[in-house]
Design a protein around this motif. Structure first.
Motif, PDB file in Angstrom:
ATOM      1  N   LEU A  25       0.834  -1.206   0.000  1.00 18.61           N
ATOM      2  CA  LEU A  25       0.000   0.000   0.000  1.00 18.61           C
ATOM      3  C   LEU A  25       0.872   1.260   0.000  1.00 18.61           C
ATOM      4  CD1 LEU A  25      -2.826  -1.055   2.488  1.00 18.61           C
ATOM      5  CD2 LEU A  25      -2.906  -0.994  -0.008  1.00 18.61           C
ATOM      6  N   LEU A  26       1.974   1.217   0.749  1.00 15.01           N
ATOM      7  CA  LEU A  26       2.890   2.356   0.728  1.00 15.01           C
ATOM      8  C   LEU A  26       3.513   2.531  -0.663  1.00 15.01           C
ATOM      9  CD1 LEU A  26       4.897   2.250   4.080  1.00 15.01           C
ATOM     10  CD2 LEU A  26       3.452   4.088   3.247  1.00 15.01           C
ATOM     11  N   ILE A  27       3.889   1.431  -1.265  1.00 11.94           N
ATOM     12  CA  ILE A  27       4.471   1.508  -2.610  1.00 11.94           C
ATOM     13  C   ILE A  27       3.414   2.006  -3.600  1.00 11.94           C
ATOM     14  CG2 ILE A  27       5.449   0.137  -4.488  1.00 11.94           C
ATOM     15  CD1 ILE A  27       6.711  -1.653  -2.353  1.00 11.94           C
ATOM     16  N   GLY A  28       2.153   1.566  -3.414  1.00 12.76           N
ATOM     17  CA  GLY A  28       1.079   2.048  -4.273  1.00 12.76           C
ATOM     18  C   GLY A  28       0.896   3.550  -4.173  1.00 12.76           C
ATOM     19  N   MET A  33       1.722   9.000  -6.339  1.00 10.86           N
ATOM     20  CA  MET A  33       2.301  10.340  -6.233  1.00 10.86           C
ATOM     21  C   MET A  33       3.139  10.670  -7.460  1.00 10.86           C
ATOM     22  SD  MET A  33       1.244  11.765  -3.475  1.00 10.86           S
ATOM     23  CE  MET A  33       2.392  13.111  -3.295  1.00 10.86           C
ATOM     24  N   ALA A  34       3.898   9.695  -7.929  1.00 10.90           N
ATOM     25  CA  ALA A  34       4.653   9.915  -9.160  1.00 10.90           C
ATOM     26  C   ALA A  34       3.703  10.130 -10.333  1.00 10.90           C
ATOM     27  CB  ALA A  34       5.578   8.726  -9.432  1.00 10.90           C
ATOM     28  N   GLY A  35       2.570   9.393 -10.325  1.00 10.80           N
ATOM     29  CA  GLY A  35       1.571   9.559 -11.376  1.00 10.80           C
ATOM     30  C   GLY A  35       0.895  10.917 -11.332  1.00 10.80           C
ATOM     31  N   VAL A  36       0.758  11.491 -10.141  1.00  9.99           N
ATOM     32  CA  VAL A  36       0.174  12.833 -10.021  1.00  9.99           C
ATOM     33  C   VAL A  36       1.059  13.847 -10.728  1.00  9.99           C
ATOM     34  CG1 VAL A  36      -0.332  14.696  -8.388  1.00  9.99           C
ATOM     35  CG2 VAL A  36      -1.085  12.370  -7.895  1.00  9.99           C
ATOM     36  N   TYR A  37       2.369  13.753 -10.504  1.00  6.47           N
ATOM     37  CA  TYR A  37       3.293  14.683 -11.181  1.00  6.47           C
ATOM     38  C   TYR A  37       3.240  14.481 -12.694  1.00  6.47           C
ATOM     39  CZ  TYR A  37       7.610  16.640 -12.980  1.00  6.47           C
ATOM     40  OH  TYR A  37       8.524  17.343 -13.728  1.00  6.47           O
ATOM     41  N   THR A 351      -2.703   0.858 -10.040  1.00  8.50           N
ATOM     42  CA  THR A 351      -3.347   0.739 -11.349  1.00  8.50           C
ATOM     43  C   THR A 351      -4.863   0.819 -11.236  1.00  8.50           C
ATOM     44  OG1 THR A 351      -1.517  -0.615 -12.179  1.00  8.50           O
ATOM     45  CG2 THR A 351      -3.598  -0.724 -13.380  1.00  8.50           C
ATOM     46  N   PHE A 352      -5.424   0.144 -10.234  1.00 10.38           N
ATOM     47  CA  PHE A 352      -6.882   0.099 -10.129  1.00 10.38           C
ATOM     48  C   PHE A 352      -7.464   1.305  -9.391  1.00 10.38           C
ATOM     49  CE2 PHE A 352      -6.025  -4.331 -11.090  1.00 10.38           C
ATOM     50  CZ  PHE A 352      -7.060  -4.658 -11.935  1.00 10.38           C
ATOM     51  N   SER A 353      -6.658   2.000  -8.598  1.00 10.40           N
ATOM     52  CA  SER A 353      -7.184   3.160  -7.860  1.00 10.40           C
ATOM     53  C   SER A 353      -7.006   4.462  -8.621  1.00 10.40           C
ATOM     54  CB  SER A 353      -6.500   3.273  -6.495  1.00 10.40           C
ATOM     55  OG  SER A 353      -5.106   3.511  -6.640  1.00 10.40           O
ATOM     56  N   ALA A 354      -6.060   4.518  -9.561  1.00  2.99           N
ATOM     57  CA  ALA A 354      -5.771   5.759 -10.276  1.00  2.99           C
ATOM     58  C   ALA A 354      -6.997   6.365 -10.965  1.00  2.99           C
ATOM     59  CB  ALA A 354      -4.641   5.540 -11.287  1.00  2.99           C
ATOM     60  N   PRO A 355      -7.852   5.574 -11.639  1.00  2.00           N
ATOM     61  CA  PRO A 355      -9.005   6.194 -12.315  1.00  2.00           C
ATOM     62  C   PRO A 355     -10.002   6.862 -11.383  1.00  2.00           C
ATOM     63  CG  PRO A 355      -8.568   3.996 -13.191  1.00  2.00           C
ATOM     64  CD  PRO A 355      -7.737   4.149 -11.959  1.00  2.00           C
ATOM     65  N   ILE A 361      -4.165  10.990 -13.212  1.00  2.00           N
ATOM     66  CA  ILE A 361      -3.020  10.206 -12.763  1.00  2.00           C
ATOM     67  C   ILE A 361      -2.463   9.459 -13.969  1.00  2.00           C
ATOM     68  CG2 ILE A 361      -2.173   8.483 -11.150  1.00  2.00           C
ATOM     69  CD1 ILE A 361      -3.312  10.911  -9.772  1.00  2.00           C
ATOM     70  N   LEU A 362      -1.213   9.718 -14.292  1.00  2.00           N
ATOM     71  CA  LEU A 362      -0.571   9.078 -15.442  1.00  2.00           C
ATOM     72  C   LEU A 362       0.530   8.156 -14.928  1.00  2.00           C
ATOM     73  CD1 LEU A 362      -0.327   8.821 -18.504  1.00  2.00           C
ATOM     74  CD2 LEU A 362       1.282  10.743 -18.469  1.00  2.00           C
ATOM     75  N   LEU A 363       0.284   6.847 -14.997  1.00  2.00           N
ATOM     76  CA  LEU A 363       1.249   5.844 -14.544  1.00  2.00           C
ATOM     77  C   LEU A 363       2.114   5.426 -15.737  1.00  2.00           C
ATOM     78  CD1 LEU A 363      -1.090   3.664 -12.295  1.00  2.00           C
ATOM     79  CD2 LEU A 363       0.419   5.529 -11.589  1.00  2.00           C
ATOM     80  N   MET A 364       3.378   5.798 -15.682  1.00  2.00           N
ATOM     81  CA  MET A 364       4.305   5.498 -16.765  1.00  2.00           C
ATOM     82  C   MET A 364       5.022   4.181 -16.502  1.00  2.00           C
ATOM     83  SD  MET A 364       4.042   8.086 -18.852  1.00  2.00           S
ATOM     84  CE  MET A 364       5.550   8.052 -19.806  1.00  2.00           C
ATOM     85  N   PRO A 365       5.191   3.326 -17.524  1.00  2.00           N
ATOM     86  CA  PRO A 365       5.940   2.071 -17.336  1.00  2.00           C
ATOM     87  C   PRO A 365       7.354   2.305 -16.828  1.00  2.00           C
ATOM     88  CG  PRO A 365       4.744   2.043 -19.426  1.00  2.00           C
ATOM     89  CD  PRO A 365       4.625   3.428 -18.879  1.00  2.00           C
ATOM     90  N   THR A 366       7.996   3.376 -17.287  1.00  2.00           N
ATOM     91  CA  THR A 366       9.359   3.654 -16.822  1.00  2.00           C
ATOM     92  C   THR A 366       9.394   3.933 -15.324  1.00  2.00           C
ATOM     93  OG1 THR A 366       9.032   5.968 -17.487  1.00  2.00           O
ATOM     94  CG2 THR A 366      10.146   4.526 -19.050  1.00  2.00           C
TER      95      THR A 366
END
Length: 401
Positions: A25-28, A33-37, A351-355, A361-366
């Motif tokens: 959950l912490l890693i999520g 947070m990275a996806g927010v940026y 992945t499932f909470s971002a929407p 929230i943009l989750l990049m593979p990198t």
């Protein structure tokens, strides 16, 4: 050799799994947070791309229209159209406000677009997912689907009511607020409109001013009041270029002859990312560091706790001649297994909470790949405390010494 890590995981799998879920959950949260940026940067780029402009002409010495307030006379675009290399020039206004539909308010960016033909004039939404574009000069709107508005809805902007005739997608401000497009005249009125008391007081001051209310100059007072009531300002002029012309050269020419500030797309992107998002990125970076330290502390504590629970087993291994490298490898395997479980749980959670987040929230593979290796490094470093303690265990403890 029996795997102490695997044996201990099977023996206390409940504690291990629940710890992995907590770490996950912490890693999520870290990935989100990275996806927010990433989402903020993507919103800024989408704002520029959807405007359809090559150049932004704004008030001199300002960073407008997105980072600072900018005000231009709405007849400036005519002289800009005559400049060499300019294909189209269109006035535009931007105003962030609460748009009311019934009893519900939606924070939106109101965009006033100049009359023209879709696909020709910059500033218009590049595509619709439902309905049609604005065809009347007043009281029609095209809204981003994120507003929750539907075709035919009646929305209130200041004193006027608008009918939603079209819906678009991913038309947002740099702050993630969905856009509502309205005719330019209506947007000018909404942005510069005064309430009735302010209008009355302004007229009273004008009437009391002898320079504007001269007995021997009929019509002067009415002309001044009429000029005060007109809304002749816009925030920027969006410019598109003819093929083969360099944006920097045209921008320099406009700045030189029109005494205005002009930004190219690269410069405007630098303003959005380097100035508007800079503070938020620093805050997000601090949160990422804090979350990484907390994750390391959790892994170190749980590995240390599990190692303390099997002091006798480690002493037995030492007594029968097991090398320190093997014991250290077993403990590190346990830490890496905990990190792998945490990362899998965190990735699935993000992945499932971002929407469901209100912001993009943009989750990049990198970012996920970098995050995985960071988790592995954290787990390796966190296991060093337990390894150091395990290597100090006296083999005599195996027989109660």
């Amino acid at each position: 050799m029996i795997s102490l890590a695997g044996r201990d995981i099977l023996h206390s799998w409940g504690k291990f799994v629940f710890t992995g879920i907590g770490l996950g959950l912490l890693i999520g949260v870290t990935l989100v947070m990275a996806g927010v940026y990433r989402g903020m940067v993507d919103d800024g780029k989408a704002l520029l791309e959807n405007s359809g402009a090559d150049l932004w002409v704004v008030q001199k010495d300002t960073l407008g229209p997105y980072a600072e307030s900018s005000s231009l006379n709405d007849d400036i675009y005519r002289s800009i159209l005559a400049m060499q290399g300019v294909d189209q020039a269109a006035n535009v206004t931007y105003l962030t406000m609460q748009v009311r539909k019934g009893e519900r308010d939606v924070r939106s960016m109101i965009v006033g677009i100049a009359p023209g033909i879709y696909g020709v004039k910059p500033g218009w939404p590049p595509y619709l997912i439902a309905g049609r574009h604005i065809t009347h000069g007043h009281y029609e709107a095209v809204a981003d689907i994120a507003t929750g508005f539907k075709l035919g809805d009646c929305i209130s902007i200041r004193r006027n009511n608008f009918t939603v005739v079209g819906l678009t997608r991913r038309m947002v401000s740099s702050g993630g607020d969905p856009m509502v497009f309205v005719p330019l005249k209506d947007a000018q009125e909404a942005q510069f409109l005064k309430n009735n008391d302010a209008i009355w007081q302004s007229r009273r001051r004008t009437e009391a001013n002898p320079a504007f209310n001269r007995p021997n100059v009929p019509g002067l007072l009415d002309a001044v009041i009429a000029s005060q009531a007109n809304n002749s300002s816009v925030n920027a002029v969006l410019v598109t270029l003819k093929p083969g012309h360099n944006a920097d050269e045209v921008a320099t020419s406009i700045q030189r002859w029109k005494r205005l500030t002009v930004y190219t797309r690269a410069q405007m992107e630098g303003i959005l990312v380097g100035k508007l998002i800079a503070t938020s990125s620093k805050q997000i970076g601090m949160f990422l560091v804090i979350l990484a330290l907390v994750s390391a502390a959790i892994v170190a504590f749980i590995i240390y706790s599990l190692t303390m629970d099997k002091i006798r087993e480690i002493a037995v291994l030492k007594l029968i001649g097991t090398r320190n490298r093997t014991i250290a490898g077993m403990i590190m395997q346990q830490a890496l297994a905990l990190g792998a479980i945490g990362f899998i749980v965190g990735k699935i959670t993000a992945t499932f909470s971002a929407p469901y987040f209100p912001k993009h929230i943009l989750l990049m593979p990198t970012d996920s790949i970098i995050g995985f290796f960071v988790v592995i490094i954290i787990c390796i470093l966190a296991s060093l405390v337990a390894i150091r303690m395990a290597l100090k265990i006296d083999p005599a403890e195996a027989i109660g010494g």
